[in-house]
Write a protein that holds these residues in place. Structure first.
Motif, PDB file in Angstrom:
ATOM      1  N   ALA A   1       0.841  -1.195   0.000  1.00  0.00           N
ATOM      2  CA  ALA A   1       0.000   0.000   0.000  1.00  0.00           C
ATOM      3  C   ALA A   1       0.874   1.241   0.000  1.00  0.00           C
ATOM      4  CB  ALA A   1      -0.917   0.001   1.217  1.00  0.00           C
ATOM      5  N   THR A   2       0.498   2.234  -0.794  1.00  0.00           N
ATOM      6  CA  THR A   2       1.245   3.488  -0.861  1.00  0.00           C
ATOM      7  C   THR A   2       0.669   4.489   0.138  1.00  0.00           C
ATOM      8  OG1 THR A   2      -0.180   4.455  -2.559  1.00  0.00           O
ATOM      9  CG2 THR A   2       1.661   3.074  -3.311  1.00  0.00           C
ATOM     10  N   VAL A   3       1.313   5.634   0.223  1.00  0.00           N
ATOM     11  CA  VAL A   3       0.850   6.665   1.143  1.00  0.00           C
ATOM     12  C   VAL A   3      -0.554   7.132   0.769  1.00  0.00           C
ATOM     13  CG1 VAL A   3       1.973   8.480  -0.232  1.00  0.00           C
ATOM     14  CG2 VAL A   3       1.427   8.897   2.166  1.00  0.00           C
ATOM     15  N   ALA A   4      -0.867   7.154  -0.545  1.00  0.00           N
ATOM     16  CA  ALA A   4      -2.206   7.579  -0.969  1.00  0.00           C
ATOM     17  C   ALA A   4      -3.276   6.646  -0.426  1.00  0.00           C
ATOM     18  CB  ALA A   4      -2.278   7.640  -2.497  1.00  0.00           C
ATOM     19  N   ALA A   5      -2.987   5.345  -0.349  1.00  0.00           N
ATOM     20  CA  ALA A   5      -3.961   4.387   0.181  1.00  0.00           C
ATOM     21  C   ALA A   5      -4.178   4.603   1.670  1.00  0.00           C
ATOM     22  CB  ALA A   5      -3.482   2.966  -0.090  1.00  0.00           C
ATOM     23  N   TRP A   6      -3.088   4.796   2.415  1.00  0.00           N
ATOM     24  CA  TRP A   6      -3.227   5.051   3.851  1.00  0.00           C
ATOM     25  C   TRP A   6      -4.086   6.283   4.099  1.00  0.00           C
ATOM     26  CZ3 TRP A   6      -1.084   2.466   8.176  1.00  0.00           C
ATOM     27  CH2 TRP A   6      -0.267   1.378   7.867  1.00  0.00           C
ATOM     28  N   ARG A   7      -3.793   7.348   3.396  1.00  0.00           N
ATOM     29  CA  ARG A   7      -4.524   8.599   3.623  1.00  0.00           C
ATOM     30  C   ARG A   7      -5.961   8.505   3.140  1.00  0.00           C
ATOM     31  NH1 ARG A   7       0.580  12.546   1.996  1.00  0.00           N
ATOM     32  NH2 ARG A   7       1.619  12.393   4.054  1.00  0.00           N
ATOM     33  N   HIS A   8      -6.225   7.693   2.104  1.00  0.00           N
ATOM     34  CA  HIS A   8      -7.603   7.535   1.636  1.00  0.00           C
ATOM     35  C   HIS A   8      -8.457   6.868   2.703  1.00  0.00           C
ATOM     36  CE1 HIS A   8     -10.790   7.314  -1.328  1.00  0.00           C
ATOM     37  NE2 HIS A   8     -10.981   6.042  -1.016  1.00  0.00           N
ATOM     38  N   LEU A   9      -7.855   5.992   3.505  1.00  0.00           N
ATOM     39  CA  LEU A   9      -8.578   5.354   4.617  1.00  0.00           C
ATOM     40  C   LEU A   9      -8.530   6.182   5.889  1.00  0.00           C
ATOM     41  CD1 LEU A   9      -7.598   1.571   4.229  1.00  0.00           C
ATOM     42  CD2 LEU A   9      -9.563   2.790   3.279  1.00  0.00           C
ATOM     43  N   GLY A  10      -7.948   7.377   5.819  1.00  0.00           N
ATOM     44  CA  GLY A  10      -7.894   8.252   6.988  1.00  0.00           C
ATOM     45  C   GLY A  10      -6.849   7.852   8.000  1.00  0.00           C
TER      46      GLY A  10
END
Length: 367
Positions: A341-350
């Motif tokens: 998982a990239t940083v965009a995925a982490w941030r998309h899940l909050g």
């Protein structure tokens, strides 16, 4: 002939089944007032290159090919359309036949299991006809080898009999144009790919072009939609017109059931929440993959089979349905050890990504 007795069924509120709130009880039901969902795709297809939205490079190149062939009075070169599903390859084949004023014969690669299947179709073509083969990379090898000679010399050899007594009968074909579509151009053999005179790579759409697609579809369907609502639907359509048209129909259903049928920004967002499409266009399975990857395995790396078991889907579903968009959206990276998982995925899940996550600069999360 005696009259047929008509029996009406009414719900407790006085409406007929399927009538909906706000519809007069005595209003007649007209089943053919709107096209069925199965017919909508045909209704929404553009009829000419001018109507076709997006793909400007492909449209301009194809217009040159077709115009040049018409001026010379010959059949244009064979055309290969390559790209992901839903971008308009079948529609483009229909437009080619329409622009040439020719008949269109359609089939698919999996349907051509034997050389005889292809021979029967080729022998029935008239001069100038357009033959469309969808998913041509899945065509059987014997049929593909027969297609080589048909594309180059407009003739085929039909084998009659078996064993030592078999004879080859040459069969002349009328000049035709083959339009083939594939979602996996890498699976085409070199000899087949080289026989196409024009190859077009269909690209994903940007939000501006998809907004035009949604606006045009709403007009054809007789639905009024605000510009910001059309843009909202387009932004969640994964860059694919087919998905945009599908989401528009579902938003239309929501607006008609819970409102007066007009689509504004609020109703569009509410409808997309009901149908599990988030702000990035991710659906339930996509979010389940990200959740299993991040919350279940700390962001990875995770193997494909493990990820599939975690979300309760087949590995092929994860690899062919979910991953292409998640990778393109920059939410998953495929590595030799598995999916990460990239940083965009982490941030998309909050969530806050840890150090070492792809896309995170060292030291950017401290202090």
């Amino acid at each position: 002939m005696s009259d047929i007795e008509k029996t009406e069924f009414r719900l407790p509120d006085g409406t007929r089944p399927g009538q909906g709130a706000g519809r007069p009880a005595d209003a007649p039901l007209v089943p053919d007032r709107q096209p069925a969902d199965g017919d909508v795709e045909t209704t929404l297809r553009p009829r000419s290159l001018e109507e076709f939205i997006g793909q400007p490079k492909v449209r301009n190149q194809l217009d040159l090919v077709l115009t040049g062939a018409r001026k010379r009075g010959v059949a244009p070169d064979h055309v290969l359309l390559s790209g992901p599903p839903g971008l308009g390859k079948t529609t483009m084949a229909m437009i080619i036949a329409q622009e040439l004023g020719s008949s269109l014969r359609m089939t698919s690669g999996p349907a051509l299991e034997r050389a005889g299947d292809l021979a029967a179709m080729l022998s029935n073509l008239m001069e100038g006809d357009v033959l469309f083969i969808d998913e041509i990379h899945r065509m059987a090898r014997p049929a593909e080898e027969m297609l080589y000679m048909a594309m180059e010399d407009f003739r085929i050899d039909v084998i009659v009999g078996k064993g030592p007594g078999a004879t080859s009968i040459p069969l002349e074909l009328a000049p035709f144009t083959l339009v083939a579509a594939t979602t996996r151009s890498g699976m085409l053999t070199g000899p087949l790919r080289d026989r196409f005179g024009f190859t077009a790579q269909m690209e994903f759409y940007d939000t501006a072009d998809l907004t035009r697609v949604v606006t045009r579809a709403a007009r054809i369907l007789g639905v009024t939609a605000d510009a910001d609502a059309a843009a909202e639907i387009a932004s969640r359509s994964r860059g694919t017109p087919r998905i945009a048209n599908r989401l528009l129909r579902r938003v239309r259903d929501f607006a008609e059931v819970h409102g007066d049928g007009h689509i504004d920004l609020e109703s569009a967002r509410a409808a997309l929440v009901v149908f599990d499409v988030d702000s990035m266009g991710l659906d339930r399975i996509d979010r389940a993959v990200l959740d299993a990857l991040i919350r279940g395995h700390g962001g990875g790396p995770v193997g494909l089979n493990t990820l599939a078991v975690a979300v309760g889907e087949e590995p092929a579903t994860i690899e062919e349905v979910c991953e292409p968009y998640l990778v393109r959206a920059g939410m998953i990276a495929r590595t030799g050890r598995g999916r990460v998982a990239t940083v965009a995925a982490w941030r998309h899940l909050g969530l806050t990504p840890p150090e070492g996550t792809p896309g995170v600069e060292p030291g950017s999360l401290t202090g």
